[in-house]
Design a protein around this motif. Structure first.
Motif, PDB file in Angstrom:
ATOM      1  N   MET A 190       0.977  -1.232   0.092  1.00 20.64           N
ATOM      2  CA  MET A 190       0.103  -0.002   0.080  1.00 20.64           C
ATOM      3  C   MET A 190       0.793   1.216  -0.217  1.00 20.64           C
ATOM      4  O   MET A 190       2.152   1.221   0.572  1.00 20.64           O
ATOM      5  N   PRO A 191       0.480   2.254  -0.611  1.00 24.09           N
ATOM      6  CA  PRO A 191       1.056   3.479  -0.656  1.00 24.09           C
ATOM      7  C   PRO A 191       1.049   4.468   0.575  1.00 24.09           C
ATOM      8  O   PRO A 191      -0.020   4.252   1.454  1.00 24.09           O
ATOM      9  N   LYS A 192       1.735   5.169   0.849  1.00 24.82           N
ATOM     10  CA  LYS A 192       1.962   6.123   1.894  1.00 24.82           C
ATOM     11  C   LYS A 192       2.757   7.096   1.927  1.00 24.82           C
ATOM     12  O   LYS A 192       3.494   7.244   0.953  1.00 24.82           O
ATOM     13  N   THR A 193       2.475   8.234   2.643  1.00 21.90           N
ATOM     14  CA  THR A 193       3.139   9.423   2.652  1.00 21.90           C
ATOM     15  C   THR A 193       4.728   9.078   2.875  1.00 21.90           C
ATOM     16  O   THR A 193       4.723   8.510   4.173  1.00 21.90           O
ATOM     17  N   ILE A 194       5.571   9.781   2.159  1.00 19.24           N
ATOM     18  CA  ILE A 194       6.913   9.710   2.596  1.00 19.24           C
ATOM     19  C   ILE A 194       7.794  10.877   2.717  1.00 19.24           C
ATOM     20  O   ILE A 194       8.675  10.987   2.797  1.00 19.24           O
ATOM     21  N   LEU A 195       6.937  12.009   2.808  1.00 30.50           N
ATOM     22  CA  LEU A 195       7.512  13.400   2.734  1.00 30.50           C
ATOM     23  C   LEU A 195       7.665  13.762   4.036  1.00 30.50           C
ATOM     24  O   LEU A 195       6.841  13.657   4.852  1.00 30.50           O
ATOM     25  N   PRO A 196       9.052  14.249   4.466  1.00 31.82           N
ATOM     26  CA  PRO A 196       9.361  14.631   5.871  1.00 31.82           C
ATOM     27  C   PRO A 196       8.592  15.950   6.121  1.00 31.82           C
ATOM     28  O   PRO A 196       8.668  16.790   5.208  1.00 31.82           O
ATOM     29  N   GLU A 197       7.813  16.019   7.084  1.00 26.34           N
ATOM     30  CA  GLU A 197       7.142  17.354   7.448  1.00 26.34           C
ATOM     31  C   GLU A 197       7.805  18.536   7.395  1.00 26.34           C
ATOM     32  O   GLU A 197       7.270  19.782   7.328  1.00 26.34           O
ATOM     33  N   GLU A 198       9.289  18.241   7.718  1.00 22.04           N
ATOM     34  CA  GLU A 198      10.022  19.570   7.799  1.00 22.04           C
ATOM     35  C   GLU A 198      10.542  19.902   6.220  1.00 22.04           C
ATOM     36  O   GLU A 198      11.149  20.996   6.170  1.00 22.04           O
ATOM     37  N   SER A 199      10.297  19.049   5.245  1.00 21.76           N
ATOM     38  CA  SER A 199      10.791  19.385   4.000  1.00 21.76           C
ATOM     39  C   SER A 199       9.915  20.300   3.164  1.00 21.76           C
ATOM     40  O   SER A 199       8.928  20.802   3.476  1.00 21.76           O
ATOM     41  N   GLN A 200      10.602  21.350   2.265  1.00 22.52           N
ATOM     42  CA  GLN A 200      10.065  21.914   1.495  1.00 22.52           C
ATOM     43  C   GLN A 200       8.787  21.631   0.724  1.00 22.52           C
ATOM     44  O   GLN A 200       7.628  22.277   0.454  1.00 22.52           O
ATOM     45  N   ILE A 201       8.971  20.313   0.211  1.00 24.06           N
ATOM     46  CA  ILE A 201       7.820  19.690  -0.709  1.00 24.06           C
ATOM     47  C   ILE A 201       6.870  19.550   0.117  1.00 24.06           C
ATOM     48  O   ILE A 201       5.747  19.893  -0.191  1.00 24.06           O
ATOM     49  N   TYR A 202       6.975  18.981   1.236  1.00 22.19           N
ATOM     50  CA  TYR A 202       5.709  18.706   2.264  1.00 22.19           C
ATOM     51  C   TYR A 202       5.059  20.260   2.412  1.00 22.19           C
ATOM     52  O   TYR A 202       3.697  20.022   2.506  1.00 22.19           O
ATOM     53  N   ARG A 203       5.801  21.097   2.953  1.00 24.66           N
ATOM     54  CA  ARG A 203       5.106  22.415   3.328  1.00 24.66           C
ATOM     55  C   ARG A 203       4.501  23.256   2.110  1.00 24.66           C
ATOM     56  O   ARG A 203       3.367  23.627   2.291  1.00 24.66           O
ATOM     57  N   CYS A 204       5.074  22.947   0.813  1.00 24.03           N
ATOM     58  CA  CYS A 204       4.302  23.383  -0.432  1.00 24.03           C
ATOM     59  C   CYS A 204       3.126  22.743  -0.378  1.00 24.03           C
ATOM     60  O   CYS A 204       2.193  23.444  -0.869  1.00 24.03           O
ATOM     61  N   PHE A 205       3.030  21.395  -0.346  1.00 21.34           N
ATOM     62  CA  PHE A 205       2.003  20.568  -0.667  1.00 21.34           C
ATOM     63  C   PHE A 205       0.697  20.788   0.464  1.00 21.34           C
ATOM     64  O   PHE A 205      -0.400  20.979   0.002  1.00 21.34           O
ATOM     65  N   VAL A 206       1.204  21.052   1.730  1.00 18.74           N
ATOM     66  CA  VAL A 206       0.159  21.679   2.772  1.00 18.74           C
ATOM     67  C   VAL A 206      -0.441  22.972   2.164  1.00 18.74           C
ATOM     68  O   VAL A 206      -1.819  23.265   2.212  1.00 18.74           O
ATOM     69  N   ASP A 207       0.440  23.895   1.768  1.00 20.68           N
ATOM     70  CA  ASP A 207      -0.344  25.369   1.135  1.00 20.68           C
ATOM     71  C   ASP A 207      -1.100  24.841   0.066  1.00 20.68           C
ATOM     72  O   ASP A 207      -2.083  25.456  -0.129  1.00 20.68           O
ATOM     73  N   LEU A 208      -0.673  24.015  -0.970  1.00 22.60           N
ATOM     74  CA  LEU A 208      -1.725  23.731  -2.291  1.00 22.60           C
ATOM     75  C   LEU A 208      -2.907  23.204  -1.784  1.00 22.60           C
ATOM     76  O   LEU A 208      -3.914  23.559  -2.334  1.00 22.60           O
ATOM     77  N   ILE A 209      -3.195  22.327  -0.582  1.00 18.36           N
ATOM     78  CA  ILE A 209      -4.109  21.621  -0.286  1.00 18.36           C
ATOM     79  C   ILE A 209      -4.990  22.608   0.367  1.00 18.36           C
ATOM     80  O   ILE A 209      -6.231  22.533   0.261  1.00 18.36           O
ATOM     81  N   ARG A 210      -4.535  23.718   0.973  1.00 17.62           N
ATOM     82  CA  ARG A 210      -5.304  24.746   1.501  1.00 17.62           C
ATOM     83  C   ARG A 210      -5.967  25.528   0.554  1.00 17.62           C
ATOM     84  O   ARG A 210      -7.003  26.185   0.880  1.00 17.62           O
TER      85      ARG A 210
END
Length: 281
Positions: A1-21
């Motif tokens: 099964m897939p799962k999220t692999i992005l560290p929460e402190e990473s730039q990618i993760y923060r970018c994705f949080v902003d996009l989702i919002r």
């Protein structure tokens, strides 16, 4: 099964949080072999965890209804008429999708390769009903820019996954030789645009040239550059999701009807000319 692999402190993760919002339509732009499919999967998983209903748009899936014996693949490369038809379809389909989901928490997550004209229609300004949607801040284009090392690793993984696919879609991925050919095509475009001087040494991927060329292609859209300096290690196929998700994809009869419409108004010479000038906005 897939799962999220992005560290929460990473730039990618923060970018994705902003996009989702803040976004309702997110398109990963870029060459094959820069990690778009993995990032699309990861954003989709995060969006679902945040309570948003994710819908997918994937180039290799969306183009298939347009393919026929008249317009076959040529050594893995899509026929120019199929590329044109898929882009025209998407330009028309986006306002319809947006209207159908305007009162919901849906988010459309897709890919726009752009190279060779693949979905170029959605970054080219037009005086139509889609333009206001495509320039709006709710529509974001994300450009992953892998380092040379990450790009090389992606290429080697691609070769292995095509030989031993863990998902049926992996067998249809662009092989490494096509990845390199598409890079050379983009390099030539960068020369045409004056981004880089012509050189015989056009074989090797350059993140600087790649970013500059795509920033040019995306200059009329809301676009974010996402540097990828460390390899991401998926635990499942990048085409696996935690549930069956709705896809934005044309009906085959509609796709074939659109092909007939375009054939009636497009000459062979015009098609070749447009294909050669795919990068012009």
């Amino acid at each position: 099964m897939p799962k999220t692999i992005l560290p929460e402190e990473s730039q990618i993760y923060r970018c994705f949080v902003d996009l989702i919002r803040s976004a309702d339509h997110v398109f990963f732009a870029g060459l094959p072999g820069v990690g778009k499919s993995l990032l699309l999967q990861q954003l989709t998983l995060m969006a679902r965890e945040a309570g948003r209903a994710a819908h997918l748009l994937q180039w290799d899936t969306a183009r298939q209804p347009f393919e026929s014996p008249r317009f076959p693949l040529d050594q893995g490369a899509t026929h120019p008429m199929v590329i044109k038809a898929a882009g025209v379809w998407l330009r028309r389909a986006l306002p319809e999708w947006d209207k159908a989901h305007s009162q919901s928490d849906a988010i459309l997550i897709g890919e726009a390769p752009l190279i060779g004209g693949r979905f170029m229609e959605i970054v080219r300004p037009e005086d139509d009903g889609a333009e206001s949607l495509l320039v709006d801040e709710r529509t974001q284009f994300v450009l992953p820019v892998p380092s040379r090392e990450v790009r090389a690793l992606i290429e080697s993984r691609r070769e292995a996954s095509i030989a031993n696919p863990a998902h049926e879609n992996e067998a249809q991925d662009a092989p490494p030789d096509l990845l390199r050919a598409l890079w050379r095509d983009l390099y030539r475009v960068a020369v045409q645009l004056g981004i880089v001087e012509a050189s015989a040494n056009d074989e090797h991927y350059s993140p600087e040239i790649y970013q500059a060329a795509y920033r040019h292609l995306l200059r009329h859209r809301q676009a974010k550059v996402l540097p990828i300096d460390e390899p991401l290690r998926p635990v499942a196929s990048v085409y696996d999701f935690d549930a069956a998700l709705p896809q934005l994809i044309p009906d085959r009869e509609d796709a074939q009807a659109l092909l007939r419409e375009l054939e009636a108004t497009t000459t062979g010479t015009g098609l070749k000319r447009d294909a050669a000038a795919w990068y012009k906005l």
